[in-house]
Design an enzyme around this catalytic site. Structure first.
Site, PDB file in Angstrom:
ATOM      1  N   HIS A  33      -7.800  -4.783  -2.054  1.00  8.09           N
ATOM      2  CA  HIS A  33      -6.560  -4.191  -1.546  1.00  8.09           C
ATOM      3  C   HIS A  33      -6.058  -4.911  -0.299  1.00  8.09           C
ATOM      4  O   HIS A  33      -4.904  -4.730   0.096  1.00  8.09           O
ATOM      5  CB  HIS A  33      -6.792  -2.704  -1.246  1.00  8.09           C
ATOM      6  CG  HIS A  33      -5.536  -1.935  -0.978  1.00  8.09           C
ATOM      7  ND1 HIS A  33      -4.505  -1.840  -1.896  1.00  8.09           N
ATOM      8  CD2 HIS A  33      -5.126  -1.221   0.111  1.00  8.09           C
ATOM      9  CE1 HIS A  33      -3.536  -1.100  -1.391  1.00  8.09           C
ATOM     10  NE2 HIS A  33      -3.884  -0.718  -0.174  1.00  8.09           N
ATOM     11  N   ASP A  88      -8.216  -4.206  -7.384  1.00  3.50           N
ATOM     12  CA  ASP A  88      -7.525  -3.268  -6.486  1.00  3.50           C
ATOM     13  C   ASP A  88      -7.272  -1.978  -7.259  1.00  3.50           C
ATOM     14  O   ASP A  88      -6.319  -1.870  -8.033  1.00  3.50           O
ATOM     15  CB  ASP A  88      -6.212  -3.859  -5.980  1.00  3.50           C
ATOM     16  CG  ASP A  88      -5.573  -2.993  -4.900  1.00  3.50           C
ATOM     17  OD1 ASP A  88      -6.089  -1.881  -4.653  1.00  3.50           O
ATOM     18  OD2 ASP A  88      -4.568  -3.420  -4.314  1.00  3.50           O
ATOM     19  N   SER A 103       0.837  -1.192   0.000  1.00  2.00           N
ATOM     20  CA  SER A 103       0.000   0.000   0.000  1.00  2.00           C
ATOM     21  C   SER A 103       0.878   1.251   0.000  1.00  2.00           C
ATOM     22  O   SER A 103       1.726   1.392  -0.880  1.00  2.00           O
ATOM     23  CB  SER A 103      -0.966  -0.060   1.186  1.00  2.00           C
ATOM     24  OG  SER A 103      -1.974   0.907   1.082  1.00  2.00           O
TER      25      SER A 103
END
Length: 223
Positions: free
Chosen positions: A202, A189, A135
């Site tokens: 995600h 995602d 991330s």
């Protein structure tokens, strides 16, 4: 990145919350969330390889509770004393607002990662370095690695999960060999498509982080 929908209608039983809980429970079995072997280790006992990992936004510790611990645990198949694991912490607070900054994270976070890479090179100049991020942590690595100059060649493999700069950086990292990089983007995602819209996809990188990603890094480290 123009959108951010992490808080959009997330209820207690939503798929995102359930995925987070499942991932957190599974990873807690694998490894601690704070790893600082690089900073604590001695140059007289350098390991086979050094892993530097940047966690995702809001994750605790310096490794987080998802992809980071899973990658670290798998690499310890070499032997726990053969891998130094180091999370990017300190100035990298993994706060949400930094996702909106140019490059997807803060300059202080990038500088901290650069410092750790340089420390690895100084402390253990013959030890290969591998890197990873999840991330916002992918943006930290994408910002840090191009700044490494000569040390960059020592980073033999990098894995990125939910790469927030994937579209912006054409699925790569500036001045870094594509063959040394593995990017994992789950179907659906949307951060991999240049947005900050958070979907359940995600949070589904544990399988890759526990299997294909560390296997890729092992192939770069060697037997």
């Amino acid at each position: 990145m123009k959108f951010f929908a992490f808080s959009m209608l997330i209820g207690e039983a939503s798929p995102i919350v359930l995925a987070l809980r499942r991932t957190t429970l599974e990873v807690r079995q694998l490894d601690p969330i704070i790893r600082s072997e690089l900073e604590q280790g001695s140059s007289s006992s350098c390991p086979k390889a050094i892993l530097i990992f940047a966690r995702g936004s809001t994750e605790i510790g310096n490794m987080g509770v998802s992809a980071g611990p899973a990658v670290a645990s798998a690499l310890e198949a070499y032997g726990a004393d053969q891998i130094w694991v180091q999370g990017v912490g300190g100035p990298y607070t993994a706060d949400l607002p930094s996702n909106f900054l140019p490059g997807g994270t803060s300059q202080s976070a990038i500088n901290e990662a650069v410092r750790l890479f340089n420390e690895a090179n100084t402390k253990c100049p013959s030890t290969p370095i591998v890197a990873g991020g999840y991330s916002q942590g992918t943006a930290v690595m994408a910002g840090a690695i191009p700044k490494l100059d000569a040390v960059r060649a020592r980073v033999v493999g990098t894995v990125l999960f939910g790469y927030t700069q994937n579209q912006q950086n054409n699925k790569g990292i500036k001045d870094y060999p594509q063959e040394d990089l593995q990017v994992y983007c789950e179907v659906g995602d949307l951060v991999c498509d240049g947005t900050l819209i958070i979907t359940v996809s995600h949070f589904l990188y544990l399988e890759e982080a526990a299997g294909p990603a560390p296997e890729f890094l092992k192939s770069k480290i060697g037997a």
